[in-house]
Design a protein around this motif. Sequence first.
Motif, PDB file in Angstrom:
ATOM      1  N   THR A 196      -9.748 -29.974 -20.619  1.00  0.00           N
ATOM      2  CA  THR A 196      -8.325 -30.002 -20.957  1.00  0.00           C
ATOM      3  C   THR A 196      -8.043 -31.228 -21.826  1.00  0.00           C
ATOM      4  O   THR A 196      -8.286 -32.361 -21.408  1.00  0.00           O
ATOM      5  N   GLN A 246      -4.172 -28.648 -23.850  1.00  0.00           N
ATOM      6  CA  GLN A 246      -4.873 -27.437 -24.264  1.00  0.00           C
ATOM      7  C   GLN A 246      -6.139 -27.281 -23.438  1.00  0.00           C
ATOM      8  O   GLN A 246      -6.919 -28.224 -23.287  1.00  0.00           O
ATOM      9  N   THR A 247      -6.351 -26.075 -22.884  1.00  0.00           N
ATOM     10  CA  THR A 247      -7.504 -25.820 -22.031  1.00  0.00           C
ATOM     11  C   THR A 247      -8.574 -25.046 -22.792  1.00  0.00           C
ATOM     12  O   THR A 247      -8.273 -24.071 -23.488  1.00  0.00           O
TER      13      THR A 247
END
Length: 602
Positions: free
Chosen positions: A82, A86-87
């Motif tokens: 992450t 945003q992963t």
Amino acid sequence: MLEGVSVRVSLIGLLLACATTAPTSKKRDWDIYSFHINSTVTSRYATTIITSRVANRIDASQEIQFHVKIPKNAFISKFIMTIEGQTYDGVVKEKEEAQRQYTQAVSHGQSAGIVSSVGRTLEEFKTSVNVAALSKVTFELTYEELLKRQLGKYELLIHARPMQPVADFKIDVHISEQHGINFLERKGGLSTKQLANAITKTQTPTEAWVNLYPSKEQQTQCDGCGEQGLDGDLVIAYDVQRKNSIGELKESEGYFVHYFAPSDLPRIPKNVVFIIDRSGSMSGRKMKQTREALLKILGDLAEDDHFGLITFDNFVSPWKNELLQANQINLHAAKSFAREIKDNGGTDINAAVLKGTDMLNRHPREGTASLLILLTDGDPTTGVTNLEKIHKNVKEAIDSKFPLYCLGFGMDVNFEFLEKMALENNGVGRRIYEESDAALQLQGFYEEVATPLLTDVQMVYLGGSNLTQTHFSQYYNGSEIVVAGQITDNNITEFTAEVIAISKSNKVKYSETTPSEEPIKASSDSNIQRLWAYLTVKQLLDKEVKSSGDEKDKVKKEALDLCLKYGFVTPLTSMVVTKPQGEDSQVVHKPKEGEKPIGRAL
């Protein structure tokens, strides 16, 4: 029943985790500000999540690496990065498909993530990501493992080495066993000195919680710890209550698991032949450690045991041509022989194993359990040297009458050859690492098989399907047989579990049909299905080793389909690690035992 490559008892799992980059100066330009290890064990199935949060402290982007060492028997099942909210997820794919992506990255000089073997019990996962100036990244890795019981206990061994004191460092372990926890203890370097004050343990009859929350100061004050923080083990050992001989049955969502580990049985006298490689490559410390272990093992034989000793190089040299009773006179003479074993010559494995097999076949004893133990450090160099021919000869000679255990000494041994020979004959292959404790490794393995309680164990499930292994040549005291499967039509009211086996003097039978006074345990534990998948994949991978032709392809496809369905990283699959836009994906491979990593390490 016996499996794994570590002789040190470590049945529930072993993990070592660290997230590091090599600092270029004494002042760090990155910081691990949070490091958590969370391990949940439910009915022997362990799911461990390692979370590391790292901050880039400088006003420029830089590469941050994440290193995690996990048990060789574990399967990685999830990896997430992450960055700035945003992963990025890892995706499990067929190994050949992922290999193409990996090779392309390496051919362009790009780094690539990989899992590689780093010792007798560990594999190391490595990856890295470019982190913007004054930004943070979170790494989260999940792996799963079915806990194995050896010598009467399970162990969770956590080795933590984050390379710096961490402000938010936590180890949380939760153990849940529905039939009850018999004992639980903690030990290891991370429970010494000031760290002992940072450990809390809470226990009920069926659950236990162990938490280690050390301050930054405490992280420098334990055996092995220093200015760079934690560096040591936290070992949690436990066993469970066993209320009846049939063992423990559990069911969830159409899947069941059966744990069978009776202890209220007389030991079965054994017939054991030790086949010892004395070729030239065994010279020096290997031979000395072998003699040391053999002397201790001979001293542990019971008087109603019978034993034989065979040494081999170019020639096969039995100490005696027949099995002898393990009385004081014979043991004294055998120890004198063992002290004089010298290394010399080549390696005729075929003739040595066939001689040991012949000794056992010529001296059958009713009410006993027979086994062969081979120790070698090299390939066959004399006599029959074709590996397939040796496998064929040994399998035909043993004819499923007793197990063969193959111990490969050192890293140069052809372990794949030994493992296949053992698996084809109801045994296991085990690597003995050429280190200072090799003699203890040998003794530790012997202790696992020293006390047979049952032979020819047949597990039968009326109402069950898609079962894992149900026949076991021998059951040893302190171990455990685990069988899992699906319940036909989800109808547990007609489910019957039976165990039929031979004890010291007679055939025994255990049986339980639901409903009963204590019916199969229904629970919301979704891990039972994953446990079934894990155990099935493990056994299929072993079956693939000893298969050939169309059968090998069929077994491989069956294992691959399960790996992809459940997201397991195995020797058949790889995990493609997606990275931020502008960076290249990485591929995570799980090596086979002794396999060297391919491509470039980070």
